[in-house]
Each structure stands twice: as C-alpha cells, then as structure tokens.
Design a protein around this motif. Structure first.
Motif, PDB file in Angstrom:
ATOM      1  N   SER A 115       3.587   0.170   5.520  1.00 45.75           N
ATOM      2  CA  SER A 115       3.758  -0.522   4.252  1.00 45.75           C
ATOM      3  C   SER A 115       5.111  -1.214   4.230  1.00 45.75           C
ATOM      4  N   GLU A 116       5.299  -2.050   3.206  1.00 42.53           N
ATOM      5  CA  GLU A 116       6.581  -2.703   2.944  1.00 42.53           C
ATOM      6  C   GLU A 116       6.945  -2.422   1.494  1.00 42.53           C
ATOM      7  N   ASP A 118       8.136  -3.780  -1.414  1.00 43.85           N
ATOM      8  CA  ASP A 118       8.123  -5.206  -1.671  1.00 43.85           C
ATOM      9  C   ASP A 118       8.567  -5.535  -3.088  1.00 43.85           C
ATOM     10  N   THR A 141       1.024  -4.192   7.509  1.00 39.86           N
ATOM     11  CA  THR A 141       2.088  -4.427   8.480  1.00 39.86           C
ATOM     12  C   THR A 141       3.081  -5.452   7.943  1.00 39.86           C
ATOM     13  N   ILE A 142       4.211  -5.560   8.637  1.00 43.59           N
ATOM     14  CA  ILE A 142       5.255  -6.521   8.303  1.00 43.59           C
ATOM     15  C   ILE A 142       5.458  -7.451   9.497  1.00 43.59           C
ATOM     16  N   PRO A 143       5.443  -8.796   9.308  1.00 43.72           N
ATOM     17  CA  PRO A 143       5.212  -9.515   8.050  1.00 43.72           C
ATOM     18  C   PRO A 143       3.755  -9.427   7.618  1.00 43.72           C
ATOM     19  N   ASN A 144       3.516  -9.787   6.363  1.00 42.21           N
ATOM     20  CA  ASN A 144       2.174  -9.729   5.814  1.00 42.21           C
ATOM     21  C   ASN A 144       1.857 -11.050   5.109  1.00 42.21           C
ATOM     22  N   ASP A 147       4.193 -12.525   2.374  1.00 44.49           N
ATOM     23  CA  ASP A 147       5.464 -13.117   2.794  1.00 44.49           C
ATOM     24  C   ASP A 147       5.343 -14.634   2.921  1.00 44.49           C
ATOM     25  N   ASN A 211      12.407 -11.457   0.971  1.00 46.14           N
ATOM     26  CA  ASN A 211      11.317 -10.782   0.261  1.00 46.14           C
ATOM     27  C   ASN A 211      11.826  -9.965  -0.915  1.00 46.14           C
TER      28      ASN A 211
END
Length: 211
Positions: A115-116, A118, A141-144, A147, A211
C-alpha cells in the motif's frame, strides 16, 4: 483480507463525527475542509474501501480530503508550481508512520499489505500535509494509477488549463473520474480540454515526490 476489502463496491458511513472532527471541518458548502493536524483519526474498523472501475477509493465519511490554506489560485506559482516545493511541507515519516498504522486500523487493513499512505488531495495539488481527513492507506503497488492522475492534474493547473479548486474537489470526490469532472481528456501523453481538443499541455510527472 485485502482482496476482500478491495472488492467492496460501496463506501460505508462511519459513526457520527466527534466534537474534534466537527470543530476541524467548517468549510463553506461545497468546499473541502481546511487542513487541521489536530483532526481526529477515525476509529478502528469504522472506514470501508470502495471501488470504481477496479480501483480503490477511500471512504468519504472518513477521508473527504482537506486542503492547505497556503495554496490558493493566487499563490500556485510560488507554491505547488515551484519544483521541489512539496518537500517543504511533507510531514516527517516519524509522524506519518504512526498515522499510517492508525489509518490502516481505521480501514481494517491487514498489517504489511502492499500500500501507499496517500494524500487524497496530493501535496502537488495543495492537499493538507498532515490532516487525517486527507490521508488514507491506498492498497496496491507504488507507483499506482492515482499518481498519474495527480501529476496530470498538476500539469493542467500549473499551465492554466483549469483552476486549482475544481481539480482539488474532483480528485477528492473520485480520483478515478477526476479528468471527466474537470473537463479534461488525456491522449498520447498530453492533457487537453475536452471541449477544445487542441488546447493541451504535456502531462509531465509533476512536482518531484508530490503525492
């Protein structure tokens, strides 16, 4: 499980706001709350993820979004449109790590899931840096995909294609449909006005770490 949470199609209205939450959010009708680091974190298990087109959405009763009062249409050239500006307002990880864990409990997410943490209204769009109402644990995931939406909206705002406030409200309301909400379309890496297809700007990456 995380997969189960993501499958929830609707958003759940949490318990009534606490006095701290009510005091922290007194915007004019239709406006986003002004950032308040003292706003209450939603209680454990009170928030439910929603979905749109297979993408996760925060619970609007827990995470409605909030904005940085220093970022207004008349100040964007000195704030969000300055490269590196978001680094000057990003809260330290010593604070956000604690908030992240509490927010994950609010959304009843499994510890350690990808996760992020955010900002719903991203810092590069003038989102509040450390208000719990503007932060959620975005699965994936990151980036998603969100973004890229943030970066393109940032490009549109800083180029003058659209105004700041509509972009903030659109991404807070539903980031998946934000382009449609503000009358934009994206094609071949460019962001264009939907009703003026030749009025475009390159969809650059946005402010570094925005972000």
């Amino acid at each position: 499980m995380l997969a189960t949470a993501l499958a929830l199609a609707g958003c759940h209205a949490s318990d009534a706001a606490t006095p701290a939450q009510a005091q922290a959010s007194a915007p004019a009708a239709g406006d986003l709350p002004v950032g308040n680091s003292g706003a209450a974190m939603p209680g454990p298990g009170t928030c439910k993820l929603g979905t749109r087109d297979g993408q996760p959405l925060p619970d609007p009763s827990c995470t409605p979004g909030a904005v940085n009062p220093a970022v207004r249409q008349e100040t964007i050239k000195d704030t969000i449109c300055q490269a590196g500006w978001t680094k000057t307002v990003r809260p330290p990880t010593s604070k956000t790590n604690t908030m992240n864990a509490a927010s994950a409990r609010s959304y009843n997410l499994e510890p350690g899931a990808k996760s992020e943490y955010d900002h719903l209204v991203s810092l590069e769009l003038g989102g509040a840096p450390d208000d719990p109402r503007n932060l959620w644990v975005e699965p994936g995931t990151i980036p998603n995909p969100k973004d890229a939406v943030e970066n393109k909206l940032h490009a549109a705002v800083c180029s003058g294609l659209i105004q700041l406030a509509p972009a903030q409200k659109a991404i807070a309301g539903n980031w998946v449909t934000a382009f449609d909400t503000v009358g934009l379309r994206v094609a071949s890496g460019k962001v264009c006005l939907r009703d003026k297809s030749t009025t475009c700007v390159n969809g650059h990456r946005g402010d570094e770490d925005g972000n």
